[in-house]
Design a protein around this motif. Structure first.
Motif, PDB file in Angstrom:
ATOM      1  N   TYR A  44       0.834  -1.198   0.000  1.00 50.33           N
ATOM      2  CA  TYR A  44       0.000   0.000   0.000  1.00 50.33           C
ATOM      3  C   TYR A  44       0.873   1.254   0.000  1.00 50.33           C
ATOM      4  CZ  TYR A  44      -3.338  -3.498   1.561  1.00 50.33           C
ATOM      5  OH  TYR A  44      -4.105  -4.615   1.662  1.00 50.33           O
ATOM      6  N   ILE A  45       0.375   2.276  -0.651  1.00 48.20           N
ATOM      7  CA  ILE A  45       1.126   3.534  -0.700  1.00 48.20           C
ATOM      8  C   ILE A  45       0.323   4.690  -0.112  1.00 48.20           C
ATOM      9  CG2 ILE A  45       2.491   2.874  -2.697  1.00 48.20           C
ATOM     10  CD1 ILE A  45       0.602   4.687  -4.360  1.00 48.20           C
ATOM     11  N   TRP A  46      -0.959   4.470   0.138  1.00 47.46           N
ATOM     12  CA  TRP A  46      -1.800   5.607   0.505  1.00 47.46           C
ATOM     13  C   TRP A  46      -3.028   5.099   1.234  1.00 47.46           C
ATOM     14  CZ3 TRP A  46      -0.008  10.382  -1.118  1.00 47.46           C
ATOM     15  CH2 TRP A  46      -0.817  11.485  -0.817  1.00 47.46           C
ATOM     16  N   VAL A  47      -3.578   5.946   2.107  1.00 47.05           N
ATOM     17  CA  VAL A  47      -4.868   5.672   2.739  1.00 47.05           C
ATOM     18  C   VAL A  47      -5.745   6.889   2.517  1.00 47.05           C
ATOM     19  CG1 VAL A  47      -6.082   5.108   4.876  1.00 47.05           C
ATOM     20  CG2 VAL A  47      -3.750   4.269   4.508  1.00 47.05           C
ATOM     21  N   GLN A  48      -6.987   6.660   2.192  1.00 50.67           N
ATOM     22  CA  GLN A  48      -7.883   7.786   1.973  1.00 50.67           C
ATOM     23  C   GLN A  48      -9.264   7.481   2.550  1.00 50.67           C
ATOM     24  OE1 GLN A  48      -7.760   8.124  -2.297  1.00 50.67           O
ATOM     25  NE2 GLN A  48      -9.285   6.527  -2.633  1.00 50.67           N
ATOM     26  N   TYR A  49     -10.000   8.546   2.836  1.00 51.75           N
ATOM     27  CA  TYR A  49     -11.368   8.372   3.304  1.00 51.75           C
ATOM     28  C   TYR A  49     -12.308   8.970   2.275  1.00 51.75           C
ATOM     29  CZ  TYR A  49     -15.688   8.833   5.883  1.00 51.75           C
ATOM     30  OH  TYR A  49     -17.000   8.754   6.261  1.00 51.75           O
ATOM     31  N   ASP A  50     -13.205   8.144   1.784  1.00 48.93           N
ATOM     32  CA  ASP A  50     -14.205   8.587   0.816  1.00 48.93           C
ATOM     33  C   ASP A  50     -15.491   8.865   1.590  1.00 48.93           C
ATOM     34  OD1 ASP A  50     -16.192   8.847  -1.085  1.00 48.93           O
ATOM     35  OD2 ASP A  50     -15.268   7.395  -2.459  1.00 48.93           O
ATOM     36  N   GLN A  51     -15.801  10.146   1.758  1.00 47.47           N
ATOM     37  CA  GLN A  51     -16.950  10.482   2.600  1.00 47.47           C
ATOM     38  C   GLN A  51     -18.260  10.067   1.957  1.00 47.47           C
ATOM     39  OE1 GLN A  51     -17.619  14.691   3.122  1.00 47.47           O
ATOM     40  NE2 GLN A  51     -16.531  15.194   1.234  1.00 47.47           N
ATOM     41  N   TYR A  52     -18.321  10.052   0.638  1.00 46.74           N
ATOM     42  CA  TYR A  52     -19.583   9.666  -0.002  1.00 46.74           C
ATOM     43  C   TYR A  52     -19.835   8.169   0.135  1.00 46.74           C
ATOM     44  CZ  TYR A  52     -19.668  14.358  -1.860  1.00 46.74           C
ATOM     45  OH  TYR A  52     -19.683  15.723  -1.964  1.00 46.74           O
ATOM     46  N   ALA A  53     -18.769   7.401   0.069  1.00 43.94           N
ATOM     47  CA  ALA A  53     -18.917   5.955   0.250  1.00 43.94           C
ATOM     48  C   ALA A  53     -18.802   5.569   1.723  1.00 43.94           C
ATOM     49  CB  ALA A  53     -17.849   5.224  -0.569  1.00 43.94           C
ATOM     50  N   ASP A  54     -18.485   6.559   2.576  1.00 43.83           N
ATOM     51  CA  ASP A  54     -18.243   6.305   4.004  1.00 43.83           C
ATOM     52  C   ASP A  54     -17.288   5.133   4.161  1.00 43.83           C
ATOM     53  OD1 ASP A  54     -18.372   6.539   6.732  1.00 43.83           O
ATOM     54  OD2 ASP A  54     -20.203   5.361   6.923  1.00 43.83           O
ATOM     55  N   SER A  55     -16.135   5.285   3.518  1.00 44.27           N
ATOM     56  CA  SER A  55     -15.229   4.144   3.404  1.00 44.27           C
ATOM     57  C   SER A  55     -13.775   4.573   3.554  1.00 44.27           C
ATOM     58  CB  SER A  55     -15.446   3.510   2.005  1.00 44.27           C
ATOM     59  OG  SER A  55     -14.404   2.651   1.673  1.00 44.27           O
ATOM     60  N   VAL A  56     -13.063   3.865   4.431  1.00 46.19           N
ATOM     61  CA  VAL A  56     -11.613   4.045   4.505  1.00 46.19           C
ATOM     62  C   VAL A  56     -10.998   3.098   3.480  1.00 46.19           C
ATOM     63  CG1 VAL A  56      -9.548   3.825   5.933  1.00 46.19           C
ATOM     64  CG2 VAL A  56     -11.684   4.655   6.933  1.00 46.19           C
ATOM     65  N   GLN A  57     -10.204   3.661   2.589  1.00 40.88           N
ATOM     66  CA  GLN A  57      -9.686   2.867   1.475  1.00 40.88           C
ATOM     67  C   GLN A  57      -8.167   2.861   1.463  1.00 40.88           C
ATOM     68  OE1 GLN A  57     -11.519   5.135  -1.632  1.00 40.88           O
ATOM     69  NE2 GLN A  57     -13.464   4.014  -1.520  1.00 40.88           N
ATOM     70  N   LEU A  58      -7.608   1.717   1.181  1.00 38.92           N
ATOM     71  CA  LEU A  58      -6.171   1.582   0.991  1.00 38.92           C
ATOM     72  C   LEU A  58      -5.900   1.595  -0.508  1.00 38.92           C
ATOM     73  CD1 LEU A  58      -5.850  -1.391   3.473  1.00 38.92           C
ATOM     74  CD2 LEU A  58      -5.084   0.936   3.907  1.00 38.92           C
ATOM     75  N   VAL A  59      -4.866   2.327  -0.890  1.00 38.80           N
ATOM     76  CA  VAL A  59      -4.488   2.397  -2.301  1.00 38.80           C
ATOM     77  C   VAL A  59      -3.212   1.591  -2.489  1.00 38.80           C
ATOM     78  CG1 VAL A  59      -3.938   3.910  -4.229  1.00 38.80           C
ATOM     79  CG2 VAL A  59      -5.481   4.701  -2.425  1.00 38.80           C
ATOM     80  N   THR A  60      -3.244   0.633  -3.395  1.00 39.00           N
ATOM     81  CA  THR A  60      -2.085  -0.226  -3.598  1.00 39.00           C
ATOM     82  C   THR A  60      -1.095   0.419  -4.564  1.00 39.00           C
ATOM     83  OG1 THR A  60      -2.924  -1.438  -5.510  1.00 39.00           O
ATOM     84  CG2 THR A  60      -3.622  -2.211  -3.327  1.00 39.00           C
ATOM     85  N   GLU A  61       0.094  -0.130  -4.566  1.00 37.97           N
ATOM     86  CA  GLU A  61       1.140   0.404  -5.446  1.00 37.97           C
ATOM     87  C   GLU A  61       0.737   0.395  -6.907  1.00 37.97           C
ATOM     88  OE1 GLU A  61       5.668   0.141  -3.741  1.00 37.97           O
ATOM     89  OE2 GLU A  61       4.862  -1.558  -4.839  1.00 37.97           O
TER      90      GLU A  61
END
Lengths: 100, 176
Positions: free
Chosen positions: A34-51
């Protein structure tokens, strides 16, 4: 490409302090880098972004208090616990709220 | 862990041609063993490629913020600089278990969690430095002490040199 939620693959704990320190602790080796973590407020979702650009939902629901704390942070520590609960390869990832 | 970057960065011609070159001194702030550390890099901010911008430096793993020479924080999310700096031997994501424990201390003291009860299972639910084994505790304390001395020496040198850049490091805010 959306991967299966991480919490479906292995035990995961999401920890947030009031000052915004955030850790994602997982037991077992993640299948992706993983290279990044983000929060998508519309999806109410914490997301991990892979390389390689794939998205993986954390698969955990955060309450309002945790979300407020999460918004204060700029980085998340990913901590892998081995089978004998030793810390392995902790890694800091940048965090941001996802802008649509 | 590499703690110093001392390189002049050439990112190619600027947006208005090869003569459009602007170089910034950029201060990166990151946490090392729970203590903010500043790294100054020289960056050409005029490259036409949007993937190598000074803003991207602030988004490197482990870096709390990037501040250019006028003190402005740069926060735009862009990719690319990670690869560039890693090519120079910089790996901010290289952390030790002691780093993780130090980080967790703050997260657990007054935090909350959701999901599996892994920290409790690992014996970290009441995270406290006293809960570390002797080796980790010694490493933790030695790292803090060494860093504190290093910072003190650095500040003393700046005072002697009357360095105008002397400031106070704050996590996420850089020199203020």
């Amino acid at each position: 490409m959306l991967l299966n939620p991480l919490s479906q693959d292995m035990p995961v704990e999401f920890v947030v302090s009031r000052t915004g320190s955030v850790a994602i602790v997982h037991k077992g080796r993640a299948q992706h880098d993983y290279i990044w973590v983000q929060y998508d407020q519309y999806a109410d979702s914490v997301q991990l972004v892979t390389e390689d650009g794939k998205l993986q939902d954390l698969g955990l629901s955060l309450n309002d208090s945790m979300l407020r704390s999460l918004m204060k942070t700029r980085e998340v520590m990913m901590i892998e616990l081995t089978d004998n609960m030793a810390i392995r390869k902790p890694k800091l990832l940048k965090f941001s709220a996802l802008v649509h | 862990m590499v703690t110093n970057i001392d390189t002049d960065v050439e990112l190619g011609p600027g947006q208005d041609g090869p003569d459009d070159i602007v170089t910034h001194e950029v201060t990166l702030v990151r946490m090392v063993n729970g203590i903010p550390e500043a790294i100054v890099v020289s960056v050409d901010d005029s490259a036409s490629s949007p993937t190598f911008s000074v803003e991207a430096l602030g988004n490197l793993p482990g870096v709390w913020g990037a501040f250019n020479d006028d003190g402005m924080a740069r926060a735009d999310m862009k990719a690319g600089a990670t690869n560039f700096l890693e090519a120079d031997g910089f790996d901010a994501s290289e952390l030790s278990p002691v780093d993780a424990i130090t980080f967790l201390e703050d997260a657990i003291v007054d935090g909350e969690s959701v999901g599996a009860d892994l920290l409790a299972e690992a014996g970290l639910s009441s995270m406290d430095i006293n809960n570390l084994d002797a080796e980790s505790k010694a490493a933790h304390e030695a790292a803090l002490e060494a860093r504190a001395q290093e910072l003190a020496a650095s500040q003393d040198a700046k005072i002697e040199d009357n360095d105008p850049s002397l400031g106070i490091l704050q996590p996420g805010r850089g020199l203020v």
